[in-house]
Design a protein around this motif. Structure first.
Motif, PDB file in Angstrom:
ATOM      1  N   ASP A   1      -3.651   1.484 -13.269  1.00 49.50           N
ATOM      2  CA  ASP A   1      -5.033   1.346 -12.818  1.00 49.50           C
ATOM      3  C   ASP A   1      -5.048   1.254 -11.292  1.00 49.50           C
ATOM      4  O   ASP A   1      -4.175   0.607 -10.698  1.00 49.50           O
ATOM      5  N   LEU A   2      -6.049   1.887 -10.651  1.00 46.69           N
ATOM      6  CA  LEU A   2      -6.221   1.826  -9.204  1.00 46.69           C
ATOM      7  C   LEU A   2      -7.636   1.375  -8.882  1.00 46.69           C
ATOM      8  O   LEU A   2      -8.579   1.710  -9.608  1.00 46.69           O
ATOM      9  N   SER A   3      -7.792   0.644  -7.778  1.00 46.76           N
ATOM     10  CA  SER A   3      -9.123   0.292  -7.304  1.00 46.76           C
ATOM     11  C   SER A   3      -9.078   0.047  -5.799  1.00 46.76           C
ATOM     12  O   SER A   3      -8.041  -0.309  -5.244  1.00 46.76           O
ATOM     13  N   ALA A   4     -10.220   0.264  -5.166  1.00 48.08           N
ATOM     14  CA  ALA A   4     -10.359   0.021  -3.736  1.00 48.08           C
ATOM     15  C   ALA A   4     -11.827  -0.270  -3.464  1.00 48.08           C
ATOM     16  O   ALA A   4     -12.714   0.234  -4.169  1.00 48.08           O
TER      17      ALA A   4
ATOM     18  N   MET B   1       1.948  -5.974 -14.057  1.00 45.12           N
ATOM     19  CA  MET B   1       2.224  -6.177 -12.671  1.00 45.12           C
ATOM     20  C   MET B   1       1.021  -5.682 -11.884  1.00 45.12           C
ATOM     21  O   MET B   1       0.405  -4.681 -12.225  1.00 45.12           O
ATOM     22  N   GLN B   2       0.714  -6.424 -10.817  1.00 40.15           N
ATOM     23  CA  GLN B   2      -0.442  -6.063 -10.006  1.00 40.15           C
ATOM     24  C   GLN B   2      -0.124  -6.321  -8.541  1.00 40.15           C
ATOM     25  O   GLN B   2       0.474  -7.333  -8.208  1.00 40.15           O
ATOM     26  N   VAL B   3      -0.516  -5.390  -7.679  1.00 42.30           N
ATOM     27  CA  VAL B   3      -0.332  -5.535  -6.232  1.00 42.30           C
ATOM     28  C   VAL B   3      -1.686  -5.303  -5.582  1.00 42.30           C
ATOM     29  O   VAL B   3      -2.371  -4.313  -5.883  1.00 42.30           O
ATOM     30  N   ARG B   4      -2.076  -6.212  -4.703  1.00 45.27           N
ATOM     31  CA  ARG B   4      -3.369  -6.100  -4.022  1.00 45.27           C
ATOM     32  C   ARG B   4      -3.152  -6.293  -2.526  1.00 45.27           C
ATOM     33  O   ARG B   4      -2.482  -7.227  -2.110  1.00 45.27           O
ATOM     34  N   TYR B   5      -3.746  -5.427  -1.728  1.00 44.34           N
ATOM     35  CA  TYR B   5      -3.678  -5.507  -0.274  1.00 44.34           C
ATOM     36  C   TYR B   5      -5.091  -5.698   0.251  1.00 44.34           C
ATOM     37  O   TYR B   5      -5.989  -4.909  -0.069  1.00 44.34           O
ATOM     38  N   GLU B   6      -5.311  -6.762   1.032  1.00 42.20           N
ATOM     39  CA  GLU B   6      -6.614  -7.040   1.605  1.00 42.20           C
ATOM     40  C   GLU B   6      -6.510  -7.013   3.118  1.00 42.20           C
ATOM     41  O   GLU B   6      -5.530  -7.505   3.692  1.00 42.20           O
ATOM     42  N   THR B   7      -7.523  -6.434   3.786  1.00 35.25           N
ATOM     43  CA  THR B   7      -7.531  -6.337   5.242  1.00 35.25           C
ATOM     44  C   THR B   7      -8.979  -6.185   5.717  1.00 35.25           C
ATOM     45  O   THR B   7      -9.897  -6.000   4.922  1.00 35.25           O
ATOM     46  N   LYS B   8      -9.152  -6.240   7.014  1.00 36.50           N
ATOM     47  CA  LYS B   8     -10.452  -5.992   7.633  1.00 36.50           C
ATOM     48  C   LYS B   8     -10.475  -4.564   8.169  1.00 36.50           C
ATOM     49  O   LYS B   8      -9.509  -4.105   8.765  1.00 36.50           O
ATOM     50  N   VAL B   9     -11.556  -3.851   7.934  1.00 34.42           N
ATOM     51  CA  VAL B   9     -11.782  -2.535   8.519  1.00 34.42           C
ATOM     52  C   VAL B   9     -13.082  -2.680   9.306  1.00 34.42           C
ATOM     53  O   VAL B   9     -14.167  -2.642   8.718  1.00 34.42           O
ATOM     54  N   GLY B  10     -12.956  -2.890  10.583  1.00 33.43           N
ATOM     55  CA  GLY B  10     -14.136  -3.195  11.391  1.00 33.43           C
ATOM     56  C   GLY B  10     -14.713  -4.523  10.929  1.00 33.43           C
ATOM     57  O   GLY B  10     -14.014  -5.533  10.859  1.00 33.43           O
ATOM     58  N   ALA B  11     -15.997  -4.521  10.569  1.00 33.64           N
ATOM     59  CA  ALA B  11     -16.656  -5.734  10.081  1.00 33.64           C
ATOM     60  C   ALA B  11     -16.574  -5.872   8.563  1.00 33.64           C
ATOM     61  O   ALA B  11     -17.084  -6.830   7.996  1.00 33.64           O
TER      62      ALA B  11
ATOM     63  N   SER C   1     -11.935  -5.335   3.136  1.00 28.21           N
ATOM     64  CA  SER C   1     -11.565  -4.236   2.248  1.00 28.21           C
ATOM     65  C   SER C   1     -10.320  -4.594   1.451  1.00 28.21           C
ATOM     66  O   SER C   1      -9.576  -5.510   1.804  1.00 28.21           O
ATOM     67  N   PHE C   2     -10.111  -3.852   0.370  1.00 27.67           N
ATOM     68  CA  PHE C   2      -8.921  -4.063  -0.449  1.00 27.67           C
ATOM     69  C   PHE C   2      -8.519  -2.766  -1.124  1.00 27.67           C
ATOM     70  O   PHE C   2      -9.324  -1.856  -1.315  1.00 27.67           O
ATOM     71  N   ALA C   3      -7.258  -2.699  -1.481  1.00 27.35           N
ATOM     72  CA  ALA C   3      -6.713  -1.633  -2.324  1.00 27.35           C
ATOM     73  C   ALA C   3      -5.802  -2.313  -3.333  1.00 27.35           C
ATOM     74  O   ALA C   3      -5.070  -3.250  -2.986  1.00 27.35           O
ATOM     75  N   GLN C   4      -5.846  -1.867  -4.567  1.00 32.46           N
ATOM     76  CA  GLN C   4      -5.101  -2.540  -5.634  1.00 32.46           C
ATOM     77  C   GLN C   4      -4.527  -1.526  -6.609  1.00 32.46           C
ATOM     78  O   GLN C   4      -5.173  -0.534  -6.925  1.00 32.46           O
ATOM     79  N   VAL C   5      -3.330  -1.784  -7.068  1.00 31.11           N
ATOM     80  CA  VAL C   5      -2.721  -0.996  -8.141  1.00 31.11           C
ATOM     81  C   VAL C   5      -2.202  -1.975  -9.192  1.00 31.11           C
ATOM     82  O   VAL C   5      -1.659  -3.029  -8.857  1.00 31.11           O
ATOM     83  N   ALA C   6      -2.413  -1.637 -10.452  1.00 30.55           N
ATOM     84  CA  ALA C   6      -1.950  -2.472 -11.556  1.00 30.55           C
ATOM     85  C   ALA C   6      -1.249  -1.589 -12.581  1.00 30.55           C
ATOM     86  O   ALA C   6      -1.671  -0.462 -12.830  1.00 30.55           O
TER      87      ALA C   6
END
Length: 107
Positions: free
Chosen positions: A48-51, A1-11, A14-19
């Protein structure tokens, strides 16, 4: 299972992900008799985590694999015939905890 969140931080993009990877059971040999001699590996879960951030053609990512340093066994085998060497079986384990940074630039 994997969850990924993508967004803008200023210009920056960015993303944060957990698997999460889970193995509930595994058979080390197709013969039920030989498999009983080896024994089945115990269930395990690895996280697993990544950002990271990206801008134009450059990106940076921080990650950790196997966050809790789980030593899950994928399979078992022996150096010689299972009937003889079952008492000294080897275990094939997942990677230990691994931390890192990735830098990339697209040309």
């Amino acid at each position: 299972m994997q969850v990924r969140y993508e967004t803008k931080v200023g210009a920056l993009d960015s993303f944060a992900q957990v698997a999460a990877d889970h193995q509930s059971s595994s058979t080390s040999n197709l013969s039920p008799i030989k498999d009983a001699l080896l024994g089945d590996p115990a269930p395990f879960t690895s996280i697993d985590l990544s950002a990271g951030f990206a801008h134009d053609k450059s990106s940076v990512e921080a990650f950790v694999e196997n966050l809790f340093d789980e030593r899950g066994q994928l399979s078992r085998n022996t150096f010689c015939a299972i009937e003889i060497c079952a008492g000294s079986a080897r275990a094939l384990t997942i990677k230990p905890r691994f931390l890192g940074l990735k830098f990339s630039n697209k040309f």
